[in-house]
Design a protein around this motif. Structure first.
Motif, PDB file in Angstrom:
ATOM      1  N   CYS A  20      -4.738  -6.181  14.592  1.00 42.20           N
ATOM      2  CA  CYS A  20      -3.978  -7.101  13.733  1.00 42.20           C
ATOM      3  C   CYS A  20      -3.282  -8.167  14.576  1.00 42.20           C
ATOM      4  O   CYS A  20      -3.250  -9.343  14.219  1.00 42.20           O
ATOM      5  CB  CYS A  20      -2.945  -6.331  12.915  1.00 42.20           C
ATOM      6  N   TYR A  25      -2.430 -11.285  12.432  1.00 47.73           N
ATOM      7  CA  TYR A  25      -1.668 -10.677  11.347  1.00 47.73           C
ATOM      8  C   TYR A  25      -0.262 -10.277  11.784  1.00 47.73           C
ATOM      9  O   TYR A  25       0.514  -9.807  10.964  1.00 47.73           O
ATOM     10  CB  TYR A  25      -2.377  -9.420  10.815  1.00 47.73           C
ATOM     11  N   THR A  28       1.900  -4.949  12.648  1.00 43.59           N
ATOM     12  CA  THR A  28       1.704  -4.052  11.509  1.00 43.59           C
ATOM     13  C   THR A  28       1.853  -2.609  11.992  1.00 43.59           C
ATOM     14  O   THR A  28       1.527  -2.303  13.136  1.00 43.59           O
ATOM     15  CB  THR A  28       0.312  -4.242  10.869  1.00 43.59           C
TER      16      THR A  28
END
Ligand SMILES: [Zn+2]
Ligand SMILES: [Zn+2]
Length: 96
Positions: A20, A25, A28
């Motif tokens: 991620c 992203y 996480t």
């Protein structure tokens, strides 16, 4: 398992998912994944040869256990051991 290894695995999980992070992203929540490199079927690598992966990138259809290591490495353009090395550098690289 030694308490030092247990502490290390806690740090790795808290570091977040390595995939991620790479695909943007951000941070996480992660589980600890043992890299498969260098160990036979049914064996588990050292508790130091680990990286953090979120449930999807760990056990999901797009994860290392869902795809298999080779397909996972092709998909994300990185090897398990590179993820382990990046994790170690993040956790300990700034310490002297
Ligand atoms: Zn992930
Ligand atoms: Zn795993």
């Amino acid at each position: 398992m030694s308490s030092a290894a247990k502490r290390h695995m806690g740090r790795v999980a808290a570091d977040g998912c390595a995939i991620c992070r790479r695909i943007g992203y951000g941070h996480t929540p992660a589980e600890v994944h043992h890299a498969r490199d260098g160990v036979g079927a049914g064996q588990r690598n050292s508790d130091w040869i680990v990286t953090g992966l979120c449930p999807e990138h760990h056990r999901g259809a797009n994860g290392v256990h869902g795809l298999g290591v080779r397909a996972f490495e092709r998909t994300y353009g990185v090897t398990e051991l590179e993820l382990v090395a990046e994790t170690l550098e993040r956790l300990y690289g700034a310490q002297q």
